[in-house]
Design a protein around this motif. Structure first.
Motif, PDB file in Angstrom:
ATOM      1  N   ALA A  14       0.113   0.677  -6.814  1.00  0.00           N
ATOM      2  CA  ALA A  14       0.998   1.680  -6.233  1.00  0.00           C
ATOM      3  C   ALA A  14       2.230   1.837  -7.119  1.00  0.00           C
ATOM      4  O   ALA A  14       2.759   0.857  -7.641  1.00  0.00           O
ATOM      5  N   ILE A  15       2.675   3.075  -7.308  1.00  0.00           N
ATOM      6  CA  ILE A  15       3.851   3.329  -8.149  1.00  0.00           C
ATOM      7  C   ILE A  15       5.071   3.637  -7.288  1.00  0.00           C
ATOM      8  O   ILE A  15       5.994   4.314  -7.723  1.00  0.00           O
ATOM      9  N   GLY A  16       5.057   3.139  -6.072  1.00  0.00           N
ATOM     10  CA  GLY A  16       6.166   3.328  -5.147  1.00  0.00           C
ATOM     11  C   GLY A  16       5.994   2.414  -3.950  1.00  0.00           C
ATOM     12  O   GLY A  16       5.114   1.553  -3.950  1.00  0.00           O
ATOM     13  N   PRO A  17       6.803   2.614  -2.929  1.00  0.00           N
ATOM     14  CA  PRO A  17       6.738   1.752  -1.743  1.00  0.00           C
ATOM     15  C   PRO A  17       5.636   2.180  -0.771  1.00  0.00           C
ATOM     16  O   PRO A  17       5.906   2.718   0.300  1.00  0.00           O
ATOM     17  N   TYR A  18       4.397   1.966  -1.171  1.00  0.00           N
ATOM     18  CA  TYR A  18       3.246   2.292  -0.331  1.00  0.00           C
ATOM     19  C   TYR A  18       2.084   1.390  -0.715  1.00  0.00           C
ATOM     20  O   TYR A  18       2.101   0.735  -1.750  1.00  0.00           O
ATOM     21  N   SER A  19       1.066   1.366   0.123  1.00  0.00           N
ATOM     22  CA  SER A  19      -0.138   0.573  -0.124  1.00  0.00           C
ATOM     23  C   SER A  19      -1.233   1.469  -0.675  1.00  0.00           C
ATOM     24  O   SER A  19      -1.257   2.674  -0.403  1.00  0.00           O
ATOM     25  N   GLN A  20      -2.175   0.886  -1.415  1.00  0.00           N
ATOM     26  CA  GLN A  20      -3.310   1.663  -1.911  1.00  0.00           C
ATOM     27  C   GLN A  20      -4.085   2.255  -0.742  1.00  0.00           C
ATOM     28  O   GLN A  20      -4.575   3.377  -0.823  1.00  0.00           O
ATOM     29  N   ALA A  21      -4.222   1.494   0.333  1.00  0.00           N
ATOM     30  CA  ALA A  21      -4.893   1.985   1.537  1.00  0.00           C
ATOM     31  C   ALA A  21      -4.487   1.113   2.718  1.00  0.00           C
ATOM     32  O   ALA A  21      -4.069  -0.037   2.543  1.00  0.00           O
ATOM     33  N   VAL A  22      -4.653   1.681   3.894  1.00  0.00           N
ATOM     34  CA  VAL A  22      -4.386   0.961   5.133  1.00  0.00           C
ATOM     35  C   VAL A  22      -5.565   1.205   6.068  1.00  0.00           C
ATOM     36  O   VAL A  22      -5.976   2.355   6.267  1.00  0.00           O
ATOM     37  N   ARG A  23      -6.086   0.118   6.591  1.00  0.00           N
ATOM     38  CA  ARG A  23      -7.139   0.228   7.608  1.00  0.00           C
ATOM     39  C   ARG A  23      -6.472   0.143   8.970  1.00  0.00           C
ATOM     40  O   ARG A  23      -5.683  -0.763   9.236  1.00  0.00           O
ATOM     41  N   ALA A  24      -6.796   1.110   9.826  1.00  0.00           N
ATOM     42  CA  ALA A  24      -6.310   1.118  11.205  1.00  0.00           C
ATOM     43  C   ALA A  24      -7.525   1.389  12.080  1.00  0.00           C
ATOM     44  O   ALA A  24      -8.079   2.491  12.060  1.00  0.00           O
ATOM     45  N   GLY A  25      -7.990   0.364  12.784  1.00  0.00           N
ATOM     46  CA  GLY A  25      -9.200   0.510  13.590  1.00  0.00           C
ATOM     47  C   GLY A  25     -10.403   0.774  12.702  1.00  0.00           C
ATOM     48  O   GLY A  25     -10.637   0.052  11.735  1.00  0.00           O
ATOM     49  N   ASP A  26     -11.130   1.822  13.008  1.00  0.00           N
ATOM     50  CA  ASP A  26     -12.338   2.165  12.250  1.00  0.00           C
ATOM     51  C   ASP A  26     -12.072   3.118  11.085  1.00  0.00           C
ATOM     52  O   ASP A  26     -13.004   3.590  10.440  1.00  0.00           O
ATOM     53  N   PHE A  27     -10.807   3.414  10.818  1.00  0.00           N
ATOM     54  CA  PHE A  27     -10.463   4.357   9.753  1.00  0.00           C
ATOM     55  C   PHE A  27      -9.682   3.671   8.642  1.00  0.00           C
ATOM     56  O   PHE A  27      -8.869   2.791   8.885  1.00  0.00           O
ATOM     57  N   VAL A  28      -9.955   4.111   7.415  1.00  0.00           N
ATOM     58  CA  VAL A  28      -9.216   3.648   6.234  1.00  0.00           C
ATOM     59  C   VAL A  28      -8.551   4.868   5.621  1.00  0.00           C
ATOM     60  O   VAL A  28      -9.224   5.867   5.315  1.00  0.00           O
ATOM     61  N   TYR A  29      -7.249   4.786   5.446  1.00  0.00           N
ATOM     62  CA  TYR A  29      -6.456   5.864   4.873  1.00  0.00           C
ATOM     63  C   TYR A  29      -6.101   5.482   3.444  1.00  0.00           C
ATOM     64  O   TYR A  29      -5.308   4.560   3.233  1.00  0.00           O
ATOM     65  N   ILE A  30      -6.716   6.167   2.484  1.00  0.00           N
ATOM     66  CA  ILE A  30      -6.485   5.866   1.074  1.00  0.00           C
ATOM     67  C   ILE A  30      -5.354   6.752   0.570  1.00  0.00           C
ATOM     68  O   ILE A  30      -5.405   7.981   0.690  1.00  0.00           O
ATOM     69  N   SER A  31      -4.347   6.119  -0.028  1.00  0.00           N
ATOM     70  CA  SER A  31      -3.218   6.853  -0.583  1.00  0.00           C
ATOM     71  C   SER A  31      -3.655   7.725  -1.746  1.00  0.00           C
ATOM     72  O   SER A  31      -4.704   7.496  -2.361  1.00  0.00           O
ATOM     73  N   GLY A  32      -2.819   8.704  -2.052  1.00  0.00           N
ATOM     74  CA  GLY A  32      -3.098   9.606  -3.160  1.00  0.00           C
ATOM     75  C   GLY A  32      -3.327   8.854  -4.461  1.00  0.00           C
ATOM     76  O   GLY A  32      -2.584   7.933  -4.789  1.00  0.00           O
ATOM     77  N   GLN A  33      -4.368   9.262  -5.156  1.00  0.00           N
ATOM     78  CA  GLN A  33      -4.705   8.683  -6.454  1.00  0.00           C
ATOM     79  C   GLN A  33      -4.573   9.771  -7.508  1.00  0.00           C
ATOM     80  O   GLN A  33      -5.048  10.889  -7.324  1.00  0.00           O
ATOM     81  N   ILE A  34      -3.923   9.425  -8.604  1.00  0.00           N
ATOM     82  CA  ILE A  34      -3.852  10.311  -9.753  1.00  0.00           C
ATOM     83  C   ILE A  34      -4.685   9.685 -10.866  1.00  0.00           C
ATOM     84  O   ILE A  34      -5.137   8.544 -10.729  1.00  0.00           O
ATOM     85  N   PRO A  35      -4.929  10.399 -11.964  1.00  0.00           N
ATOM     86  CA  PRO A  35      -5.828   9.880 -12.996  1.00  0.00           C
ATOM     87  C   PRO A  35      -5.199   8.800 -13.878  1.00  0.00           C
ATOM     88  O   PRO A  35      -5.039   8.968 -15.082  1.00  0.00           O
ATOM     89  N   LEU A  36      -4.865   7.681 -13.261  1.00  0.00           N
ATOM     90  CA  LEU A  36      -4.309   6.550 -14.009  1.00  0.00           C
ATOM     91  C   LEU A  36      -5.396   5.537 -14.303  1.00  0.00           C
ATOM     92  O   LEU A  36      -6.229   5.239 -13.442  1.00  0.00           O
TER      93      LEU A  36
END
Length: 130
Positions: A14-36
């Motif tokens: 992560a290039i800021g104050p966030y996680s690559q992804a967060v699982r909440a229950g049965d869902f996984v929320y993947i943060s924005g990915q750029i071509p790094l």
């Protein structure tokens, strides 16, 4: 509902104050990915095809770290600094996903982090066993 933070070295840190992804229950929320590149943290490829593929690779790496794959995506958002690349994104997307496709939005934006031309985020549905 508990939250579980997902992290993998196979995708860019992560290039800021966030996680690559967060699982909440049965869902996984993947943060924005750029071509790094995950190893160097630098933008990859001069051509748009390479950049879009790298973004899908990064999303896939985070999905795997969560115990799933891009096949589990129910929603993908695509941010492009030039909407003329929309057809190319569609072409590359079919190399990573097959029917039934997730829901999707494509949004034109003025700029993205680190001067990237494309960014994507995703939501996965990964029901827990039992």
């Amino acid at each position: 509902m508990s939250r579980e933070i997902i992290h993998t070295d196979a995708a860019p840190a992560a290039i800021g104050p966030y996680s690559q992804a967060v699982r909440a229950g049965d869902f996984v929320y993947i943060s924005g990915q750029i071509p790094l590149d995950p190893q160097t943290g630098e933008l990859v490829g001069a051509d748009m095809n390479s950049q879009v593929a790298r973004v899908f690779d990064n999303l896939g790496a985070v999905a795997e770290a969560a115990g799933g794959s891009l096949a589990d995506a129910v929603r993908i958002a695509i941010y492009l600094t030039d909407l003329s690349h929309f057809a190319l994104v569609n072409e590359v997307m079919t190399q990573y996903l097959s029917e039934p496709y997730p829901s999707r939005a494509a949004i034109g934006v003025a700029a993205l982090p680190k001067g990237a031309a494309v960014e994507m985020d995703a939501v996965l549905y990964l029901p827990r066993e039992g």
